[in-house]
Design a protein around this motif. Structure first.
Motif, short mmCIF file in Angstrom:
data_model
loop_
_atom_site.label_atom_id
_atom_site.label_comp_id
_atom_site.label_asym_id
_atom_site.label_seq_id
_atom_site.Cartn_x
_atom_site.Cartn_y
_atom_site.Cartn_z
N PRO A 66 1.21 -1.53 -0.05
CA PRO A 66 0.16 -0.13 -0.11
C PRO A 66 0.76 0.86 -0.24
O PRO A 66 -0.08 2.04 -0.35
CB PRO A 66 -0.88 -0.49 1.39
N ASN A 67 1.74 1.38 0.57
CA ASN A 67 3.07 2.41 0.41
C ASN A 67 3.81 2.73 -0.56
O ASN A 67 4.96 3.45 0.52
CB ASN A 67 3.04 2.44 2.07
N ASN A 68 3.93 2.38 -1.27
CA ASN A 68 5.19 1.36 -2.68
C ASN A 68 4.95 3.22 -3.26
O ASN A 68 5.78 2.93 -4.19
CB ASN A 68 5.13 0.48 -3.65
N GLY A 69 4.54 4.36 -3.05
CA GLY A 69 4.06 5.43 -4.10
C GLY A 69 3.62 5.39 -4.65
O GLY A 69 2.89 6.43 -5.89
N VAL A 70 2.64 4.29 -4.98
CA VAL A 70 2.09 4.49 -6.56
C VAL A 70 0.20 3.21 -6.01
O VAL A 70 0.29 2.97 -7.11
CB VAL A 70 2.37 3.34 -7.64
N GLY A 71 0.43 3.84 -4.47
CA GLY A 71 -0.89 3.14 -4.22
C GLY A 71 -1.17 1.29 -4.39
O GLY A 71 -1.99 0.84 -4.55
N GLY A 72 -0.30 1.04 -4.46
CA GLY A 72 -0.46 -0.37 -4.44
C GLY A 72 0.42 -1.49 -5.64
O GLY A 72 0.60 -2.41 -5.86
N ALA A 73 0.42 -0.04 -6.84
CA ALA A 73 0.51 -1.24 -7.80
C ALA A 73 1.59 -2.19 -7.88
O ALA A 73 2.45 -0.93 -7.97
CB ALA A 73 -0.38 -0.33 -9.11
N VAL A 74 2.35 -2.98 -7.90
CA VAL A 74 2.69 -3.45 -8.70
C VAL A 74 3.56 -3.38 -10.23
O VAL A 74 2.55 -3.68 -11.21
CB VAL A 74 3.40 -4.50 -8.42
N ASN A 75 4.61 -3.77 -10.57
CA ASN A 75 4.90 -4.62 -11.55
C ASN A 75 4.03 -5.47 -13.02
O ASN A 75 4.09 -6.12 -12.05
CB ASN A 75 6.06 -4.43 -11.78
N ALA A 76 3.51 -4.62 -13.08
CA ALA A 76 2.58 -6.10 -13.99
C ALA A 76 3.17 -7.43 -14.92
O ALA A 76 2.96 -8.25 -14.77
CB ALA A 76 1.42 -5.54 -15.07
N GLU A 77 4.60 -7.03 -15.19
CA GLU A 77 5.06 -7.83 -16.02
C GLU A 77 6.01 -9.34 -14.94
O GLU A 77 5.79 -10.42 -15.66
CB GLU A 77 6.34 -7.04 -16.21
N LEU A 78 5.54 -8.78 -13.58
CA LEU A 78 6.01 -9.96 -12.88
C LEU A 78 5.10 -11.01 -12.77
O LEU A 78 5.12 -11.77 -12.02
CB LEU A 78 6.29 -9.21 -11.30
N TRP A 79 3.75 -10.40 -13.08
CA TRP A 79 3.06 -10.99 -13.18
C TRP A 79 2.07 -11.94 -14.11
O TRP A 79 1.24 -13.24 -14.18
CB TRP A 79 1.00 -10.55 -12.59
N LEU A 80 2.59 -11.44 -14.75
CA LEU A 80 2.15 -12.43 -16.35
C LEU A 80 2.98 -13.47 -16.92
O LEU A 80 3.97 -13.49 -16.56
CB LEU A 80 2.13 -11.02 -17.78
N GLU A 81 2.12 -14.57 -17.90
CA GLU A 81 2.24 -15.90 -17.51
C GLU A 81 4.09 -15.44 -18.61
O GLU A 81 4.47 -14.12 -19.35
CB GLU A 81 1.48 -16.72 -19.05
N ASP A 82 5.33 -16.77 -18.24
CA ASP A 82 5.47 -16.50 -19.13
C ASP A 82 5.56 -16.73 -20.53
O ASP A 82 5.30 -17.10 -21.10
CB ASP A 82 6.52 -17.97 -18.88
N ASN A 83 6.49 -15.96 -21.58
CA ASN A 83 6.88 -15.40 -23.14
C ASN A 83 5.51 -15.03 -23.25
O ASN A 83 4.83 -15.15 -24.53
CB ASN A 83 7.29 -16.76 -23.66
N TRP A 84 4.61 -14.49 -22.57
CA TRP A 84 3.45 -13.60 -22.92
C TRP A 84 3.09 -12.92 -24.39
O TRP A 84 2.07 -12.82 -24.75
CB TRP A 84 3.35 -12.37 -21.92
N LYS A 85 4.55 -12.20 -24.32
CA LYS A 85 4.39 -11.44 -25.34
C LYS A 85 4.59 -12.48 -26.67
O LYS A 85 3.49 -12.26 -27.55
CB LYS A 85 5.97 -10.48 -25.77
N GLU A 86 5.26 -14.03 -27.14
CA GLU A 86 4.73 -14.45 -27.81
C GLU A 86 3.98 -15.64 -27.84
O GLU A 86 3.29 -16.07 -28.15
CB GLU A 86 6.15 -15.33 -28.04
N LYS A 87 3.01 -15.37 -26.72
CA LYS A 87 1.70 -16.13 -26.04
C LYS A 87 0.68 -15.87 -26.25
O LYS A 87 -0.85 -16.27 -26.69
CB LYS A 87 1.85 -16.55 -24.57
#
Length: 216
Positions: free
Chosen positions: A165-186
């Motif tokens: 909650p206190n990360n400076g952007v309201g709790g949003a995190v880097n979405a790439e950490l949660w996207l499936e592996d090789n998401w650009k190709e998939k």
């Protein structure tokens, strides 16, 4: 670990482009002028073609199963524009019960409303440039992309709380950490020859004129 699907499709043979990564401070001063309390970019900006007119109007997909908790139309250039929020289903990670909230902004149109249950891969709207999409609308297709965010929550004492909650952007995190592996190709590939309809173009031009007038 739960993985999210890419929210847009590849356009013909083009890759998915990240036009502004999570953490970028390129527009922090503009964010402040708009009244947004952000220390850095709180999502990732994605587009599927270097030709904004081709990208505009292509499908946007739910990246997870879940319930649409917010679906709004907002054409003001000082906002994130048209968008929606999906609350995903609970899951367990490292012994903790968690869920992810994903948001999708700057859409041209929405095809899911508040209260709808959607499945991962279901079309929920179309790619656009509504709201403050890299400088507003000085030209009809400038800034076409999706602003995609991920907010992780965990259950603490029976209540859902943001993990950061206190990360400076309201709790949003880097979405790439949660996207499936090789998401650009998939990401699924589309051959899209749809012409942007005249109503959409007129709407964009109208917003462009409103934006220019607001700067005079």
């Amino acid at each position: 670990m739960k993985k999210l699907k890419c929210p847009i499709a590849r356009y013909n043979d083009e890759p998915i482009y990240i036009t502004l990564p999570y953490g970028s401070k390129a527009f922090v001063e503009q964010y402040k002028k708009l009244g947004w309390d952000l220390t850095h970019h709180n999502g990732i900006d994605l587009v599927n073609s270097t030709n904004a007119q081709k990208a505009y109007g292509t499908p946007v997909y739910a990246s997870q199963d879940g319930v649409v908790t917010r679906s709004i139309y907002d054409t003001s250039v000082s906002t994130k524009g048209n968008g929606l929020t999906i609350e995903g289903l609970p899951f367990v990670k490292d012994g903790k019960e968690m869920l992810l909230i994903t948001t999708y902004w700057h859409l041209a149109d929405l095809s899911a409303k508040t209260g709808d249950f959607v499945k991962a891969g279901q079309i929920i709207g179309t790619l656009g440039n509504t709201g403050y999409a890299i400088g507003g609308h000085p030209s009809p297709f400038k800034g076409t992309h999706i602003h995609y965010m991920v907010f992780p929550y965990e259950r603490v004492n029976g209540k859902w709380q943001k993990c950061e909650p206190n990360n400076g952007v309201g709790g949003a995190v880097n979405a790439e950490l949660w996207l499936e592996d090789n998401w650009k190709e998939k990401a699924q590939t589309i051959t899209y020859n749809k012409k942007v309809d005249i109503v959409s173009i007129l709407g964009i031009i109208k917003r462009s004129i409103e934006y220019i007038k607001s700067k005079l």
